[in-house]
Motif scaffolding. Structure first.
Motif, PDB file in Angstrom:
ATOM      1  N   THR A   1     -16.985  87.496   0.557  1.00  0.00           N
ATOM      2  CA  THR A   1     -16.884  86.116   0.100  1.00  0.00           C
ATOM      3  C   THR A   1     -18.192  85.724  -0.583  1.00  0.00           C
ATOM      4  N   GLU A   2     -18.114  84.712  -1.418  1.00  0.00           N
ATOM      5  CA  GLU A   2     -19.325  84.246  -2.099  1.00  0.00           C
ATOM      6  C   GLU A   2     -20.296  83.563  -1.145  1.00  0.00           C
TER       7      GLU A   2
ATOM      8  N   ILE B   1     -14.556  86.809  -3.064  1.00  0.00           N
ATOM      9  CA  ILE B   1     -13.618  85.690  -2.997  1.00  0.00           C
ATOM     10  C   ILE B   1     -14.381  84.418  -3.343  1.00  0.00           C
ATOM     11  N   PRO B   2     -13.941  83.664  -4.356  1.00  0.00           N
ATOM     12  CA  PRO B   2     -14.699  82.480  -4.778  1.00  0.00           C
ATOM     13  C   PRO B   2     -14.699  81.370  -3.730  1.00  0.00           C
ATOM     14  N   VAL B   3     -15.743  80.563  -3.793  1.00  0.00           N
ATOM     15  CA  VAL B   3     -15.860  79.348  -3.001  1.00  0.00           C
ATOM     16  C   VAL B   3     -15.564  78.174  -3.920  1.00  0.00           C
ATOM     17  N   ASP B   4     -14.652  77.291  -3.514  1.00  0.00           N
ATOM     18  CA  ASP B   4     -14.299  76.171  -4.384  1.00  0.00           C
ATOM     19  C   ASP B   4     -15.300  75.035  -4.254  1.00  0.00           C
ATOM     20  N   ASP B   5     -15.056  73.948  -4.960  1.00  0.00           N
ATOM     21  CA  ASP B   5     -16.008  72.835  -5.006  1.00  0.00           C
ATOM     22  C   ASP B   5     -16.171  72.153  -3.656  1.00  0.00           C
ATOM     23  N   ASP B   6     -15.215  72.312  -2.761  1.00  0.00           N
ATOM     24  CA  ASP B   6     -15.307  71.719  -1.426  1.00  0.00           C
ATOM     25  C   ASP B   6     -15.950  72.659  -0.412  1.00  0.00           C
ATOM     26  N   GLY B   7     -16.393  73.831  -0.882  1.00  0.00           N
ATOM     27  CA  GLY B   7     -17.033  74.770   0.028  1.00  0.00           C
ATOM     28  C   GLY B   7     -16.069  75.615   0.829  1.00  0.00           C
ATOM     29  N   ARG B   8     -14.822  75.706   0.380  1.00  0.00           N
ATOM     30  CA  ARG B   8     -13.820  76.512   1.072  1.00  0.00           C
ATOM     31  C   ARG B   8     -13.462  77.728   0.227  1.00  0.00           C
ATOM     32  N   LEU B   9     -12.918  78.745   0.892  1.00  0.00           N
ATOM     33  CA  LEU B   9     -12.502  79.935   0.171  1.00  0.00           C
ATOM     34  C   LEU B   9     -11.227  79.675  -0.618  1.00  0.00           C
TER      35      LEU B   9
ATOM     36  N   SER C   1     -15.016  92.080   4.339  1.00  0.00           N
ATOM     37  CA  SER C   1     -16.072  91.612   5.234  1.00  0.00           C
ATOM     38  C   SER C   1     -16.312  90.134   4.955  1.00  0.00           C
ATOM     39  N   ALA C   2     -16.112  89.310   5.986  1.00  0.00           N
ATOM     40  CA  ALA C   2     -16.174  87.867   5.785  1.00  0.00           C
ATOM     41  C   ALA C   2     -16.928  87.196   6.922  1.00  0.00           C
ATOM     42  N   VAL C   3     -17.694  86.181   6.563  1.00  0.00           N
ATOM     43  CA  VAL C   3     -18.380  85.376   7.554  1.00  0.00           C
ATOM     44  C   VAL C   3     -17.368  84.415   8.179  1.00  0.00           C
ATOM     45  N   HIS C   4     -17.418  84.288   9.497  1.00  0.00           N
ATOM     46  CA  HIS C   4     -16.489  83.405  10.203  1.00  0.00           C
ATOM     47  C   HIS C   4     -16.852  81.944   9.966  1.00  0.00           C
ATOM     48  N   VAL C   5     -18.110  81.600  10.179  1.00  0.00           N
ATOM     49  CA  VAL C   5     -18.619  80.258   9.887  1.00  0.00           C
ATOM     50  C   VAL C   5     -19.835  80.420   8.989  1.00  0.00           C
ATOM     51  N   SER C   6     -19.816  79.762   7.844  1.00  0.00           N
ATOM     52  CA  SER C   6     -20.925  79.887   6.900  1.00  0.00           C
ATOM     53  C   SER C   6     -22.190  79.261   7.463  1.00  0.00           C
TER      54      SER C   6
ATOM     55  N   THR D   1     -18.692  75.967   6.651  1.00  0.00           N
ATOM     56  CA  THR D   1     -17.257  76.196   6.525  1.00  0.00           C
ATOM     57  C   THR D   1     -16.761  77.169   7.584  1.00  0.00           C
ATOM     58  N   VAL D   2     -15.672  76.802   8.249  1.00  0.00           N
ATOM     59  CA  VAL D   2     -15.002  77.702   9.179  1.00  0.00           C
ATOM     60  C   VAL D   2     -13.897  78.413   8.404  1.00  0.00           C
ATOM     61  N   ASN D   3     -14.076  79.689   8.176  1.00  0.00           N
ATOM     62  CA  ASN D   3     -13.149  80.436   7.330  1.00  0.00           C
ATOM     63  C   ASN D   3     -11.914  80.915   8.104  1.00  0.00           C
ATOM     64  N   PRO D   4     -10.777  81.039   7.417  1.00  0.00           N
ATOM     65  CA  PRO D   4      -9.537  81.507   8.047  1.00  0.00           C
ATOM     66  C   PRO D   4      -9.538  83.028   8.189  1.00  0.00           C
ATOM     67  N   VAL D   5     -10.354  83.532   9.113  1.00  0.00           N
ATOM     68  CA  VAL D   5     -10.551  84.981   9.202  1.00  0.00           C
ATOM     69  C   VAL D   5      -9.288  85.699   9.664  1.00  0.00           C
TER      70      VAL D   5
END
Length: 427
Positions: free
Chosen positions: A138-139, A163-171, A188-193, A198-202
């Protein structure tokens, strides 16, 4: 006035477990006692970097060194046996905490999350990846993930996608579904940035990866300390975190790996303690997880890691999560009152962790952090090991305030007052 309704935790009682929170700081850090503000209370808001350590965890270290200090898995004398049992049970305790039903065999102790990323990249990645393969990140990845997989891809000829991050800080999950294809071997993704909160939908990312017969590595350094997690519900293949962000000591962390994957992987370090049989021609490895823990391990801190988990479990991880959400929402709302403050990441709520990164117009984050430090407020300033993300945001650095179970609304008020002072100084 704080109430139990406002805070699900008894913060006043919890703070008594952390003597460092009674410190007075400020002024010139290199000349204690000489600064004009050397008697201000410490307001510690740098928990995403390192949390503070309760007395009972420190005492567990003392108990080990005073009571049964010995090397593990190397002796049959009483002290070695006692230390070995405690160290092995620490692995069991970590496994239980994150929902790994396979127990200690699925938990490798590492120095930290970064080493766990490197372990998988070296033991699995260098063997499994090659030209035509892709690794999807992820970015918002921490350098521990981004740099590790970037350099592994260079060695193997694999491609790295983001995977891009949108303007709201979400994937952008639609884009994620496109990027994770039949060439993908690892996501490979961070769970919480650690920058956006951001809490990502891992779990959703794991589903996308597994649909393509790919694996998923979850960087959980910012999630395990502050919310309940279940590696099997997420269906993570690998999952890593660090003790020092969750009331534990520095120098120890954990890698969870599905047993069949760890069994197939070769060790990333060689030496003593992880070998079963050695000849002049070859060697065979110990059973899991010891085959990945070559040399004398960090015994004392591993045992203290389990003590930190006991401490958190007694408080209740769902209560810790809710407490952080309340603080993050309060901090977000207070900072959002000002037109000259830009806050990064999604609004406070269920998909934001307990931190807020922001910038004050016309004031570099390092200058702001210095002013806050003089008032006793400890925050993080810089790129937070997410330089590419900051490039995407169009800023060289940001100021990050991050909260934990012992923080209060009054401490966030002190943060805002310090930002007001910086605004006046740079007006």
């Amino acid at each position: 006035m704080e109430t139990q309704e406002s805070y699900p935790l008894d913060v006043e009682s919890i703070r008594e477990d952390f003597p460092i929170l009674d410190r007075k700081v400020g002024g010139d850090a290199n000349a204690p006692g000489e600064g004009p503000d050397d008697d201000v209370p410490l307001v510690y808001l740098d928990n995403a970097a390192t949390s503070q350590t309760p007395k009972r965890v420190v005492e567990s270290l003392v108990d080990y060194y005073y009571g049964y200090n010995a090397n593990v898995h190397r002796g049959i004398h009483h002290l070695s046996q006692e230390a070995s049992v405690a160290y092995e049970e620490a692995h069991d305790r970590v496994a239980e905490f994150v929902g790994a039903s396979g127990g200690r065999e699925e938990i490798v102790f590492t120095k930290n999350t970064t080493e766990a990323e490197n372990l998988v990249a070296n033991s699995w990645g260098l063997e499994a990846l090659g030209p035509g393969d892709s690794v999807v990140l992820t970015e918002m990845e921490h350098h521990a993930s981004l740099v590790t997989w970037q350099q592994t891809a260079k060695k193997t000829g694999a491609e790295v996608r983001y995977i891009p991050v949108d303007d709201d800080g979400r994937l952008d999950m639609d884009r994620a579904a496109e990027l994770i294809d039949d060439s993908t071997e690892m996501v490979s993704a961070v769970h919480v940035s650690n920058t956006l909160g951001t809490v990502n939908p891992v779990a959703e990312l794991a589903d996308l990866a597994h649909e393509q017969d790919a694996f998923v590595f979850v960087d959980a350094a910012q999630s395990v300390p502050n919310r309940p997690v279940d590696v099997e519900a997420i269906d993570a293949d690998f999952f890593a975190f660090s003790a020092h962000k969750m009331c534990g000591p520095t120098g120890v962390g954990a890698l969870y790996g599905k047993r069949h994957l760890l069994e197939e992987m070769e060790p990333h370090l060689y030496g003593g303690g992880h070998v079963r049989k050695v000849t002049f021609e070859d060697a065979t490895w110990e059973e899991l997880p010891w085959k990945f823990e070559a040399g004398t391990p960090n015994i004392a801190d591993g045992i203290a890691f389990a003590e930190a988990i006991d401490y958190l479990d007694e408080i209740g991880m769902e209560r810790v999560r809710r407490h952080e959400e309340l603080l993050a929402e309060y901090a977000y709302d207070r900072l959002a009152e000002f037109d000259d403050i830009e806050i990064y990441g999604p609004p406070a709520g269920a998909d934001r962790g307990g931190l807020v990164s922001f910038n004050l117009d016309g004031v570099h984050s390092h200058d702001l952090s210095t002013i806050l430090s003089e008032r006793g407020v400890a925050v993080r300033a810089g790129d937070h090991c997410t330089q590419p993300l900051h490039d995407k945001l169009g800023v060289p650095a940001s100021t990050r305030a991050s909260f934990y179970l012992y923080n209060t609304r009054e401490e966030i008020d002190a943060l805002v007052e310090g930002v007001d002072e910086a605004r006046e100084l740079f007006a």
